[in-house]
Design a protein around this motif. Sequence first.
Motif, PDB file in Angstrom:
ATOM      1  N   THR A  22      -2.828  14.605   2.870  1.00 57.05           N
ATOM      2  CA  THR A  22      -2.665  13.156   2.918  1.00 57.05           C
ATOM      3  C   THR A  22      -1.295  12.803   2.361  1.00 57.05           C
ATOM      4  OG1 THR A  22      -3.704  11.041   2.359  1.00 57.05           O
ATOM      5  CG2 THR A  22      -3.770  12.757   0.664  1.00 57.05           C
ATOM      6  N   ALA A  23      -1.043  11.514   2.137  1.00 55.79           N
ATOM      7  CA  ALA A  23       0.212  11.039   1.542  1.00 55.79           C
ATOM      8  C   ALA A  23      -0.033   9.667   0.958  1.00 55.79           C
ATOM      9  CB  ALA A  23       1.330  10.978   2.585  1.00 55.79           C
ATOM     10  N   ASN A  24       0.806   9.288  -0.014  1.00 60.58           N
ATOM     11  CA  ASN A  24       0.571   7.994  -0.653  1.00 60.58           C
ATOM     12  C   ASN A  24       0.796   6.823   0.300  1.00 60.58           C
ATOM     13  OD1 ASN A  24       3.398   8.181  -0.588  1.00 60.58           O
ATOM     14  ND2 ASN A  24       3.673   7.403  -2.666  1.00 60.58           N
ATOM     15  N   CYS A  25       1.642   6.989   1.317  1.00 64.32           N
ATOM     16  CA  CYS A  25       1.936   5.868   2.222  1.00 64.32           C
ATOM     17  C   CYS A  25       0.931   5.735   3.359  1.00 64.32           C
ATOM     18  CB  CYS A  25       3.333   6.015   2.792  1.00 64.32           C
ATOM     19  SG  CYS A  25       3.555   7.435   3.883  1.00 64.32           S
TER      20      CYS A  25
ATOM     21  N   PRO B 142      -2.065  -5.368   8.946  1.00 60.65           N
ATOM     22  CA  PRO B 142      -2.732  -5.997   7.802  1.00 60.65           C
ATOM     23  C   PRO B 142      -4.233  -5.757   7.879  1.00 60.65           C
ATOM     24  CG  PRO B 142      -1.167  -7.495   8.843  1.00 60.65           C
ATOM     25  CD  PRO B 142      -1.312  -6.325   9.763  1.00 60.65           C
ATOM     26  N   PRO B 143      -4.882  -5.550   6.725  1.00 61.73           N
ATOM     27  CA  PRO B 143      -4.367  -5.690   5.357  1.00 61.73           C
ATOM     28  C   PRO B 143      -3.824  -4.397   4.761  1.00 61.73           C
ATOM     29  CG  PRO B 143      -6.718  -5.330   5.273  1.00 61.73           C
ATOM     30  CD  PRO B 143      -6.338  -5.306   6.745  1.00 61.73           C
ATOM     31  N   PHE B 144      -3.578  -3.382   5.581  1.00 56.42           N
ATOM     32  CA  PHE B 144      -3.227  -2.066   5.064  1.00 56.42           C
ATOM     33  C   PHE B 144      -1.773  -2.015   4.624  1.00 56.42           C
ATOM     34  CE2 PHE B 144      -6.420  -1.192   8.532  1.00 56.42           C
ATOM     35  CZ  PHE B 144      -7.505  -1.174   7.667  1.00 56.42           C
ATOM     36  N   VAL B 145      -1.538  -1.419   3.443  1.00 60.67           N
ATOM     37  CA  VAL B 145      -0.182  -1.336   2.891  1.00 60.67           C
ATOM     38  C   VAL B 145       0.150   0.073   2.402  1.00 60.67           C
ATOM     39  CG1 VAL B 145      -0.147  -3.754   2.200  1.00 60.67           C
ATOM     40  CG2 VAL B 145      -0.980  -2.021   0.589  1.00 60.67           C
ATOM     41  N   GLY B 146      -0.752   1.033   2.564  1.00 58.98           N
ATOM     42  CA  GLY B 146      -0.587   2.376   2.019  1.00 58.98           C
ATOM     43  C   GLY B 146      -1.593   2.618   0.911  1.00 58.98           C
ATOM     44  N   GLY B 147      -1.913   3.888   0.690  1.00 64.61           N
ATOM     45  CA  GLY B 147      -2.886   4.253  -0.334  1.00 64.61           C
ATOM     46  C   GLY B 147      -4.306   4.325   0.172  1.00 64.61           C
ATOM     47  N   GLU B 148      -4.546   3.856   1.396  1.00 64.73           N
ATOM     48  CA  GLU B 148      -5.923   3.796   1.905  1.00 64.73           C
ATOM     49  C   GLU B 148      -6.522   5.188   2.094  1.00 64.73           C
ATOM     50  OE1 GLU B 148      -3.950  -0.005   2.728  1.00 64.73           O
ATOM     51  OE2 GLU B 148      -3.398   2.051   3.293  1.00 64.73           O
ATOM     52  N   SER B 149      -5.743   6.134   2.596  1.00 69.85           N
ATOM     53  CA  SER B 149      -6.266   7.488   2.798  1.00 69.85           C
ATOM     54  C   SER B 149      -6.620   8.145   1.468  1.00 69.85           C
ATOM     55  CB  SER B 149      -5.238   8.341   3.547  1.00 69.85           C
ATOM     56  OG  SER B 149      -5.644   9.690   3.611  1.00 69.85           O
ATOM     57  N   GLU B 150      -5.742   8.013   0.479  1.00 69.65           N
ATOM     58  CA  GLU B 150      -6.031   8.603  -0.830  1.00 69.65           C
ATOM     59  C   GLU B 150      -7.271   7.966  -1.446  1.00 69.65           C
ATOM     60  OE1 GLU B 150      -1.687  10.133  -2.425  1.00 69.65           O
ATOM     61  OE2 GLU B 150      -2.302   8.075  -2.907  1.00 69.65           O
TER      62      GLU B 150
ATOM     63  N   ALA C  12      -3.511  18.373  -0.830  1.00 65.83           N
ATOM     64  CA  ALA C  12      -2.075  18.095  -0.750  1.00 65.83           C
ATOM     65  C   ALA C  12      -1.837  16.613  -0.522  1.00 65.83           C
ATOM     66  CB  ALA C  12      -1.439  18.887   0.389  1.00 65.83           C
ATOM     67  N   THR C  13      -0.861  16.059  -1.229  1.00 65.17           N
ATOM     68  CA  THR C  13      -0.399  14.708  -0.937  1.00 65.17           C
ATOM     69  C   THR C  13       1.114  14.681  -1.044  1.00 65.17           C
ATOM     70  OG1 THR C  13      -0.832  12.350  -1.294  1.00 65.17           O
ATOM     71  CG2 THR C  13      -0.585  13.717  -3.267  1.00 65.17           C
ATOM     72  N   LYS C  14       1.701  13.510  -0.805  1.00 64.51           N
ATOM     73  CA  LYS C  14       3.153  13.401  -0.689  1.00 64.51           C
ATOM     74  C   LYS C  14       3.643  12.121  -1.346  1.00 64.51           C
ATOM     75  CE  LYS C  14       2.529  15.166   4.027  1.00 64.51           C
ATOM     76  NZ  LYS C  14       1.159  14.648   4.259  1.00 64.51           N
ATOM     77  N   GLY C  15       4.907  12.138  -1.749  1.00 69.50           N
ATOM     78  CA  GLY C  15       5.584  10.952  -2.252  1.00 69.50           C
ATOM     79  C   GLY C  15       6.967  10.847  -1.652  1.00 69.50           C
ATOM     80  N   SER C  16       7.598   9.726  -1.820  1.00 71.13           N
ATOM     81  CA  SER C  16       8.975   9.355  -1.438  1.00 71.13           C
ATOM     82  C   SER C  16       9.039   8.456  -0.220  1.00 71.13           C
ATOM     83  CB  SER C  16       9.893  10.566  -1.207  1.00 71.13           C
ATOM     84  OG  SER C  16       9.741  11.131   0.089  1.00 71.13           O
ATOM     85  N   ALA C  17       7.957   8.364   0.581  1.00 69.88           N
ATOM     86  CA  ALA C  17       7.998   7.518   1.779  1.00 69.88           C
ATOM     87  C   ALA C  17       7.100   6.290   1.661  1.00 69.88           C
ATOM     88  CB  ALA C  17       7.620   8.328   3.020  1.00 69.88           C
TER      89      ALA C  17
ATOM     90  N   TYR D 204      11.846   3.120   2.393  1.00 61.78           N
ATOM     91  CA  TYR D 204      11.276   4.227   1.628  1.00 61.78           C
ATOM     92  C   TYR D 204      11.706   4.114   0.174  1.00 61.78           C
ATOM     93  CZ  TYR D 204      10.338   6.649   6.081  1.00 61.78           C
ATOM     94  OH  TYR D 204       9.891   6.996   7.324  1.00 61.78           O
ATOM     95  N   GLU D 205      10.768   4.379  -0.746  1.00 59.38           N
ATOM     96  CA  GLU D 205      11.125   4.247  -2.153  1.00 59.38           C
ATOM     97  C   GLU D 205      11.938   5.428  -2.673  1.00 59.38           C
ATOM     98  OE1 GLU D 205       7.726   3.896  -4.619  1.00 59.38           O
ATOM     99  OE2 GLU D 205       6.871   5.827  -4.052  1.00 59.38           O
ATOM    100  N   GLY D 206      11.945   6.557  -1.962  1.00 62.46           N
ATOM    101  CA  GLY D 206      12.820   7.657  -2.317  1.00 62.46           C
ATOM    102  C   GLY D 206      12.231   8.629  -3.315  1.00 62.46           C
ATOM    103  N   ALA D 207      13.049   9.615  -3.693  1.00 62.50           N
ATOM    104  CA  ALA D 207      12.587  10.737  -4.516  1.00 62.50           C
ATOM    105  C   ALA D 207      13.292  10.790  -5.860  1.00 62.50           C
ATOM    106  CB  ALA D 207      12.785  12.043  -3.750  1.00 62.50           C
TER     107      ALA D 207
END
Length: 334
Positions: free
Chosen positions: A49-52, A59-67, A86-91, A113-116
């Motif tokens: 998965t990934a945080n984004c 709408p109303p989805f903004v990220g985090g829904e899968s986690e 596994a998950t991911k960050g930076s996007a 993207y918020e970056g790394a």
Amino acid sequence: MKTVPLGQTGEQVSQFALGCMLMGTLADDESSYAILDRYLDGGGTFLDTANCYAWWPGPPFVGGESERLLGRWLARGRRRDQVFLATKGSAWIRDVDAVRNNPHDPQAASRQYEGAGGDTLRRALDDSLRRLGTDHVDLYYVHVDDRNTPLEETLAALAGLVEAGKIRYVGWSNVRTWRLERIRQLADRYGWPAPVALQQQHSYLRPRPGADTLSIVDDEQLDHLRSNDDLTLVAYSPILKGSYDDLAKRRDHHVMESYRGPDADARFAAVAELAAELGVTGNQLVLAWLLHQRDPRFVTLFGPRTPEQYAAALPALDLTLSDEHLARLTAAGA
């Protein structure tokens, strides 16, 4: 379900990994739980998965829904110790509305993207762990390579997260080969954890000449992987949104922009011909072809939206391709 080594970590992970991108949005809780339960009951362990994931269904989805969905499922079945997570960050998208208001701008999302950066990754991982309801993830990717942040800052932050026990292994995604080698060199120089997994788009079709291959495995990256068995490829979008069985997607879907041309046409024809001979679908044949690859061996990541889509992929696990079949598919192309 077969396993492959994760780099040189000594870890064995499922060769057929389950992508959870649309769980909690286009895949509702009931469908997602059914897919997850069937995957684990069938011997699978590798969840991605990934945080984004996933703001783009709207709408109303903004990220985090899968986690969050995975967190509910893990709490419901108490199966955290049975999965390699596994998950991911930076996007993560800082301003989803800014992206949605520019639907015809292909770079709109990347600008958000918020970056790394170090502080960003530390906060992002803590947020992911809270949503997932766990104290660690097994594999944490830099989701999209961030050239605006010094690699030393990113790698030092990831090393700190490994030392804190919040992640076990590091991965990178959507990255060019020269950058990947620079990352590996810096990790070696400073004693930081090097990536053990590379998540890139990879399928039976080959990118057309001149295509932007930032996110797609090309010949150079395959050669790099063959020479560095401490790095395992995790191949996403293996059936290119189902294009091997869907003429409309083959014609219209944006995933095909990097592939269209005579070579792709010839390879589609080879898949259709052999699939008909074997009595399977094109998607099943391509999944089986990927699972048969040995040079290099890699993980094939499949992300179904419905239990029916998941069930339709399973025959690929039992499909044996002969040397002659593999040679025909390998030789096909313009």
